[in-house]
Structure formats: C-alpha cells, structure tokens
Design a protein around this motif. Structure first.
Motif, short mmCIF file in Angstrom:
data_model
loop_
_atom_site.label_atom_id
_atom_site.label_comp_id
_atom_site.label_asym_id
_atom_site.label_seq_id
_atom_site.Cartn_x
_atom_site.Cartn_y
_atom_site.Cartn_z
N ALA A 113 -4.02 6.34 -10.90
CA ALA A 113 -3.46 5.41 -11.88
C ALA A 113 -1.98 5.70 -12.14
O ALA A 113 -1.15 4.78 -12.20
N GLU A 114 -1.64 6.99 -12.27
CA GLU A 114 -0.24 7.37 -12.49
C GLU A 114 0.63 6.96 -11.32
O GLU A 114 1.74 6.44 -11.50
N LEU A 115 0.14 7.21 -10.10
CA LEU A 115 0.92 6.87 -8.92
C LEU A 115 1.12 5.36 -8.82
O LEU A 115 2.21 4.89 -8.46
N ALA A 116 0.09 4.59 -9.12
CA ALA A 116 0.21 3.13 -9.07
C ALA A 116 1.22 2.63 -10.09
O ALA A 116 2.07 1.78 -9.81
N ASP A 117 1.16 3.18 -11.31
CA ASP A 117 2.11 2.75 -12.34
C ASP A 117 3.54 3.14 -12.00
O ASP A 117 4.49 2.42 -12.28
N SER A 118 3.71 4.31 -11.35
CA SER A 118 5.06 4.79 -11.05
C SER A 118 5.74 3.98 -9.95
O SER A 118 6.96 4.05 -9.80
N ALA A 175 0.85 -1.20 0.00
CA ALA A 175 0.00 0.00 0.00
C ALA A 175 0.88 1.24 0.00
O ALA A 175 1.73 1.40 0.88
N ASP A 176 0.69 2.09 -0.99
CA ASP A 176 1.41 3.36 -1.05
C ASP A 176 0.69 4.34 -0.13
O ASP A 176 -0.50 4.62 -0.33
N PRO A 177 1.37 4.87 0.90
CA PRO A 177 0.67 5.75 1.85
C PRO A 177 0.24 7.08 1.25
O PRO A 177 -0.66 7.73 1.78
N TYR A 178 0.87 7.50 0.14
CA TYR A 178 0.52 8.78 -0.47
C TYR A 178 -0.57 8.56 -1.51
O TYR A 178 -0.41 7.75 -2.44
N GLN A 179 -1.68 9.24 -1.37
CA GLN A 179 -2.80 9.08 -2.28
C GLN A 179 -3.22 10.42 -2.88
O GLN A 179 -3.24 11.43 -2.18
N ASP A 180 -3.52 10.40 -4.15
CA ASP A 180 -4.09 11.55 -4.84
C ASP A 180 -5.14 11.00 -5.79
O ASP A 180 -4.79 10.44 -6.84
#
Length: 315
Positions: free
Chosen positions: A104-109, A94-99
């Motif tokens: 989708a961009e954050l998940a891919d990165s 789980a990435d703690p930073y959410q926007d």
C-alpha cells in the motif's frame, strides 16, 4: 577465462535481481519512465566498467542510479518550467519493485498526486526522501548516494517531510472499495450517465489534461462535480461511437484506465484519486511522448477531428 565469465555472470545476476528496485528509485525521482530506464541502463554500464567488485552491489547500484537521476532531474527542471499546460508524470501501469508487506505504501508513493508533490522538492531533497521514506535506506547509504554528510541528509529529509506533509495525498484505505468505485465510474462514463457520474465525484473534484502542446487537451482545469460530470457524459459516449475503447488499469498504483483508438493504439491514460468514497481528482495524460512505453500511440488529433465531425452531424 573461466573466472572472468563466472564473475560477469555473477554481476549480471546481481544487477538483474536489483533492476526492479533501481527502476523504482529512478522513476520516483524523475517521474519519467524513459528517463528512469536510461538511468538504469547507464548504471549497468558503470557497474560492468568498475574494475573492483563493490562490497555491496545494492549500495553501489542504488547510489549510482540515484546520482544519475539527480543529474537528469536538474536538467529536466528547466524543460518542465517551459512545459505547455499542466505537467504530469509518465503513467506507470506496473511498478516492477514489489514488497508484499509495504504494497500500500509503495502504491501511494508512486501515485500521480505523490509524484506531483515531489516536484516541489529540490533534487537532493527528493532523492533523500525517496531513499529514506519509500525504500527505508539507512542514512550512511543515503549520504553515500547523494554525496552529502549524514547530518546534511537528515536536514534535507526534515525539509522534504515538511513540504510533503503539507499536501500529502491521502487515499481510500480499502483498495477493494476504491476499485469498485472506479468500476462504477467507468460504467457511468461509457453510458454518459451524468447523475451517476456526479454521485461518484467529490463536490470540489478537479479534472486536468497533460497534452504538452502535442495533443488536444482541456483548455483549462475543470472544477466541480456538475461541470466535470457534464463534460465527461457528453464526450466519452461520442468517443465510444467512433470506436474508442476504455481498458480499466491500475495507473501509478491507483484506479485508472487506458483509452485506445479504433486500431487499438494508446490514446490516453487516466488516473483517479479516491478519498472518502468519492473521486477527488482526474488526471489525463494525452502527450504522445509520455505514452510510447505503453504501446503504439494513437493520433490524438485524428480522433479529435473525427469527434468534431460526429458533433457536427448531430446538430
């Protein structure tokens, strides 16, 4: 005394609000959960030790965690060059930073594929790319963070983009379709369904494991739908037979799973790359040093030997 306490509380609140962002920056630069957490903790210590209150807590903290991460990455490069077998990032559930607007961009990165591409960049290129392309920092902030001129940062970004574009990972646009395919994959895996697995794999699918010399792993990458399907269909039903369980999870923003031994300890984490309705790559993290943040870690060798006994009994 009251003013001091108020100031400390305010700094604490500012830091805790920004902690998810700081961790997410550090993790993308380092590819390591433990090293990212250490960088965030050191950033907090420097924030509290700063006699003057920064005009922008976000700018100060982001710059500090970036510099610390660059220093750690430079020293880590030597260790990674001597690493036994394939090196994969530590799995992140789980990435703690959410926007919400850029989920989708954050998940891919943060995907395994993207982080492995980032390994091709120099530490400075990687930091600039992460700050600009992932978190949309302005060049004045980036220049401050990496201690380079804005012009130099623009050049670093150009080079980083070129490297990333050459091998940029692409994923299934529809997350629901991606999850449905992964669900079918793990169902076929549990059943040892060779044909079902083969139908879900790209013709040139690759499968590799990261054991780091500290756990059993694939002797080499396995390539091709038929080879991968046959290996998976032969191994995982036997693992289930000795009590190994499969828990589907998002792993680094992509479909995956965590496998546990009969006592519920973490055996490995599996991440899937999905594109055009097929699984393109399967990456398995088995190195116990990379799994501790997920919970108690299994003795992978004990599971390996138990599996070997099952195979001997089946002959």
């Amino acid at each position: 005394m009251g003013t001091s306490t108020s100031t400390n509380t305010s700094r604490t609140e500012e830091f805790e609000e920004l902690r998810p962002l700081l961790f997410s920056i550090a993790y993308r630069i380092l590819g390591s959960v433990g090293e990212a957490e250490d960088a965030v903790q050191e950033t907090w210590l420097r924030f509290t030790a700063s006699p003057a209150r920064p005009r922008s807590a976000k700018a100060f903290l982001s710059a500090t965690v970036t510099r610390l991460s660059i220093d750690v990455l430079r020293s880590a490069r030597v260790r990674r060059e001597a690493y036994v077998g394939p090196w994969f990032p530590e799995p992140l559930l789980a990435d703690p930073y959410q926007d919400p607007e850029r989920s989708a961009e954050l998940a891919d990165s943060v995907s395994m594929a993207a982080l492995l591409l980032l390994e091709r960049l120099s530490p400075l290129e990687r930091a600039v790319f992460v700050l600009r392309e992932v978190f949309d920092f302005g060049f004045p902030e980036i220049a401050e963070a990496v201690d380079r001129s804005e012009a130099a940062c623009r050049q670093l970004l150009v080079r980083a983009r070129r490297h990333m574009t050459e091998g940029r990972p692409r994923f299934e646009a529809d997350r629901t379709e991606r999850e449905e395919l992964a669900s079918r994959f793990f169902d076929a895996l549990r059943e040892g369904d060779v044909i079902g697995l083969r139908d879900l794999l790209a013709a040139d699918v690759s499968m590799a494991g990261d054991g780091g010399g500290k756990a059993p792993q694939l002797a080499r990458s396995v390539l091709g739908a038929d080879n991968v399907a046959r290996l998976l269909a032969s191994v995982f039903p036997q693992l289930a037979g000795i009590g190994v369980t499969c828990e589907p999870h998002q792993v680094n923003g992509q479909p995956g799973a965590v496998f546990r031994d009969p006592e519920g300890r973490v055996l490995n984490a599996v991440a899937l790359d999905v594109l055009d309705g097929r699984i393109q790559a399967i990456r398995i993290v088995v190195n116990p040093d990379k799994l501790g943040h997920l919970g108690p870690v299994a003795d992978a060798w004990a599971v390996h030997y138990a599996l070997r006994e099952v195979r001997r009994g089946a002959r």
